[in-house]
Design an enzyme around this catalytic site. Structure first.
Site, PDB file in Angstrom:
ATOM      1  N   GLU A 432      -2.878 -14.143  -3.889  1.00 62.04           N
ATOM      2  CA  GLU A 432      -3.137 -12.982  -3.055  1.00 62.04           C
ATOM      3  C   GLU A 432      -3.680 -11.842  -3.920  1.00 62.04           C
ATOM      4  OE1 GLU A 432       0.642 -11.486  -1.989  1.00 62.04           O
ATOM      5  OE2 GLU A 432      -0.134  -9.627  -1.131  1.00 62.04           O
ATOM      6  N   ASP A 505       2.875 -12.100  -3.696  1.00 62.02           N
ATOM      7  CA  ASP A 505       3.836 -11.112  -4.182  1.00 62.02           C
ATOM      8  C   ASP A 505       5.221 -11.358  -3.589  1.00 62.02           C
ATOM      9  OD1 ASP A 505       1.889  -9.896  -5.623  1.00 62.02           O
ATOM     10  OD2 ASP A 505       1.508  -8.302  -4.156  1.00 62.02           O
ATOM     11  N   ASP A 507       7.151  -9.552  -1.992  1.00 59.36           N
ATOM     12  CA  ASP A 507       7.532  -8.499  -1.041  1.00 59.36           C
ATOM     13  C   ASP A 507       7.200  -8.976   0.378  1.00 59.36           C
ATOM     14  OD1 ASP A 507       4.826  -8.430  -0.908  1.00 59.36           O
ATOM     15  OD2 ASP A 507       4.589  -6.398  -1.702  1.00 59.36           O
ATOM     16  N   ASP A 509       4.802  -8.156   2.470  1.00 56.14           N
ATOM     17  CA  ASP A 509       3.409  -8.540   2.687  1.00 56.14           C
ATOM     18  C   ASP A 509       3.139  -9.927   2.121  1.00 56.14           C
ATOM     19  OD1 ASP A 509       2.676  -6.363   4.073  1.00 56.14           O
ATOM     20  OD2 ASP A 509       1.789  -5.281   2.381  1.00 56.14           O
TER      21      ASP A 509
END
Ligand code: 0RA
Length: 647
Positions: A432, A505, A507, A509
């Site tokens: 990403e 990541d 997180d 998102d």
């Protein structure tokens, strides 16, 4: 057991006992042969095995309720209100029936030849296998107005069958402690158990199944009972998607070759969600029953449209894909002697079942369409739209093919390919963001690791039709890089890498993008998941440095342990400790990314499996549909979900 088989004093009773011990010993020596594995999957299988016996009793019409309890010590109790395992002494074996059931492999069939016992696959090995693999097991039976009890350790009887006195009703209770010497994992996962039990409740209309978890201060409990059976299952699976017609199409048929139960409903979405079962076992790989169903659907819907003049001049009939677009469907068959085939033994081989299902579906679906003309018209209209879109997509794809965009030839510009070309040795990281992509490109071993950076949110493929999916730049780049094509054009032999690693990541998102990618693979390249080619990278959450010494933590608890170790238990205040929380992959330099996440010698990869396609599919479609709220809840739970994929 001192006697040898040649001992002249040896009687039938002792000979039988020696056989029993040999049988159970074989189970303990090679548990994998009987329950598949000794990891979490095998552990959970013990529960399913015991529950299967109660379900058999329910299928025979003698049991209405099954209760499963996970106790604080991770032992399990399964209680049913069936007839109770027989306790009378077997005339030949000279042992009570319940003892035979607990100690003789495949004893079930010995004194009960009824109905649809499962053979093949991992199921149906018998409760004696559970007994052999438990450090402790006790069985209680209510029968003949009495309460009986017997106990075992590692499959060996520690108490004779005992009559504990009068009792009301009938039923069986089995309590077992999985043997820690056998299993590498002895902690049950509530969600895993509860979703299988929910599935069993849908498949066995009217049966009440409860699960209770006593391992926390506030016990968790769920109860499943579906009077509508498969019709309710279809509504559950459809989730947030909007239906095209109100009533679920539902029928049952009794044929000599199979008992057949089918429920289906169309929604305004574009995906197909078909789940098939044989004797309560999910047949991920399909087989004869699915083939029969597909043939009947295509034929009956085309016939109806033709007879009722619903085709326009320009329409040239509906393909199988057209009549399955937006369809949620569950087919459950019961077969006397199922043959399970295929790589994961989840494909029905009995060819006679194909015709039985095809005829039954032809007949019942034709009647249903005739009796529900408004719904029938909506279904045909929906299928025609699919046909027209597919035609447009085909033309777009032909064009694209000419341009060499999707099929090899020109690889995407953003792909940093590896130098080796043997796909069995190579891997591709789908990363990403461009900055993380940059670090990965610099940190990788370029001989076998390829990097494809993708931007932000890719298209939500559950909601998009095929022509739109193919127009998406990120998706095209991915298809081209992987080399396999998609859907009907998919060819696993053309895969350019045998490891496809999703690296996002740590997180929310990142979790969202990971979900979107998994949805894409599930919908468009399912065989990649089935082949075990899809993985999820595990980047660290923290870097803890003391002077020049760096350590990485992949969870909160690991960080706490490391801090404790580096400060000799004094906690974080201790000077000289530098703790960095990684919010994104881009915060790591190339060396760090290599060392923690990409180096095959040090990294952890989670393999994405298809073990419960029905569950994964329902999660995908319920959460990737039109409603926002369940999606948000899912994303928050996502880290846990991905870990569960391995079970
Ligand atoms: C064999 C025969 C009969 C019942 C069962 C097995 C039985 C086994 C299990 C295992 C868990 N729960 C169970 N409930 C029943 C029926 C014998 C009869 O009454 O005719």
């Amino acid at each position: 057991m001192a006697e040898q088989p040649s001992d002249p004093n040896m009687n039938d009773y002792n000979a039988g006992q020696i056989q029993v011990l040999k049988g159970l010993e074989a189970v303990r020596k090679r548990p994998g042969m009987y329950i598949g594995s000794t990891s979490a999957r095998g552990l959970h299988h013990l529960v399913y095995e015991v529950v299967d016996n109660s379900i058999d009793e329910a299928m025979a019409g003698h049991c209405t309720q099954v209760d499963v309890t996970v106790h604080a010590d991770n032992s399990v109790t399964v209680v049913d209100d069936g007839r109770g395992i027989p306790v009378d002494v077997h005339p030949v074996e000279k042992l009570p029936g319940v003892e035979l059931a607990m100690t003789v492999l495949h004893a079930g069939g010995k004194f009960d030849k009824s109905s649809y016992k499962v053979s093949g696959g991992l199921h149906g090995v018998g409760v004696s296998v559970v007994n052999a693999l438990s450090s402790f097991l006790e069985v209680e039976v209510h029968r003949n107005g009495r309460h009986y009890h017997q106990s075992y350790e590692k499959g060996i009887k520690t108490k004779e069958l005992e009559d504990l006195g009068p009792a009301e009703g009938t039923g069986t209770r089995v309590h077992f402690v999985p043997d820690g010497e056998i299993f590498t994992e002895t902690v049950f996962n509530f969600d895993t158990l509860s979703s299988r039990l929910r599935e069993l409740a849908f498949l066995n209309r009217g049966l009440q199944i409860t699960i209770r978890d006593e391992r926390s201060d506030e016990p968790e409990e769920e109860s499943f009972r579906y009077e509508g059976g498969l019709a309710e299952y279809v509504i559950y699976l459809r989730g947030a998607r909007q239906s095209v017609h109100d009533d679920v199409i539902y029928f049952e048929a009794d044929r000599p070759e199979a008992e057949i139960e089918l429920a289906m409903q169309y929604d305004t979405g574009f995906s197909e969600n078909t789940h098939t079962f044989v004797n309560n076992i999910s047949t991920h790989e399909g087989g004869a029953h699915l083939t029969g169903l597909k043939a009947a659907l295509t034929r009956t819907i085309n016939d109806y449209a033709r007879r009722n003049k619903l085709f326009k001049k320009s329409d040239d009939g509906l393909s199988g894909d057209d009549v399955r677009e937006g369809l949620t469907c569950v087919l459950s068959v019961r077969v006397m002697e199922p043959q399970f085939e295929g790589q994961t033994k989840t494909k029905l081989g009995n060819s006679e079942v194909r015709g039985a299902v095809e005829t039954a579906v032809n007949e019942h679906l034709a009647i249903w369409l005739d009796e529900n003309p408004k719904a029938a018209k909506a279904i045909i209209e929906k299928s025609l739209q699919a046909a027209r879109a597919r035609d447009a997509a085909r033309r777009a794809r032909d064009l694209a093919r000419k341009k060499n965009a999707l099929e090899g030839g020109v690889l995407p510009g953003k792909l940093a390919d590896c130098s080796l070309s043997d796909a069995s040795l190579t891997e591709i990281y789908i990363v990403e963001g461009d900055s993380a992509g940059g670090s990965a490109k610099q940190g990788r071993d370029r001989s076998f690791q390829a990097i494809l950076p993708i931007k932000g949110k890719i298209l939500n493929v559950e909601r998009a039709r095929i022509d739109k999916i193919l127009a998406n730049v990120e998706i095209r780049a991915m298809i081209t890089a992987l080399g396999t094509g998609i859907r009907e054009d998919f060819d696993i032999e053309k895969a350019r890498y045998h490891k496809v690693i999703i690296m996002t990541d740590a997180d929310v998102d990142g979790a969202h993008i990971r979900t979107l990618l998994l949805t894409f693979f599930f919908r468009q390249m399912r065989e990649l998941i089935e082949a075990g080619y899809i993985y999820i990278a595990q980047p660290p959450l923290y870097r803890v440095a003391k002077g020049k010494q760096e350590t990485y933590a992949f969870s909160e608890s690991e960080r706490e342990q490391i801090v404790k170790r580096l400060t000799n238990g004094k906690g974080e205040e201790a000077r000289g400790l530098n703790i960095q929380r990684y919010k994104g992959l881009g915060e790591m330099n190339p060396d760090q990314l290599w060392n923690t996440t990409m180096d095959p010698d040090g990294r952890t990869l989670l393999q994405v499996t298809m073990e419960s396609a029905a569950e994964a599919d329902s999660i995908f479609s319920r959460l990737m549909g039109d409603e926002v709220e369940p999606r948000r809840a899912f994303i928050e739970k996502n880290a846990r979900y991905v870990r569960n994929l391995d079970i």
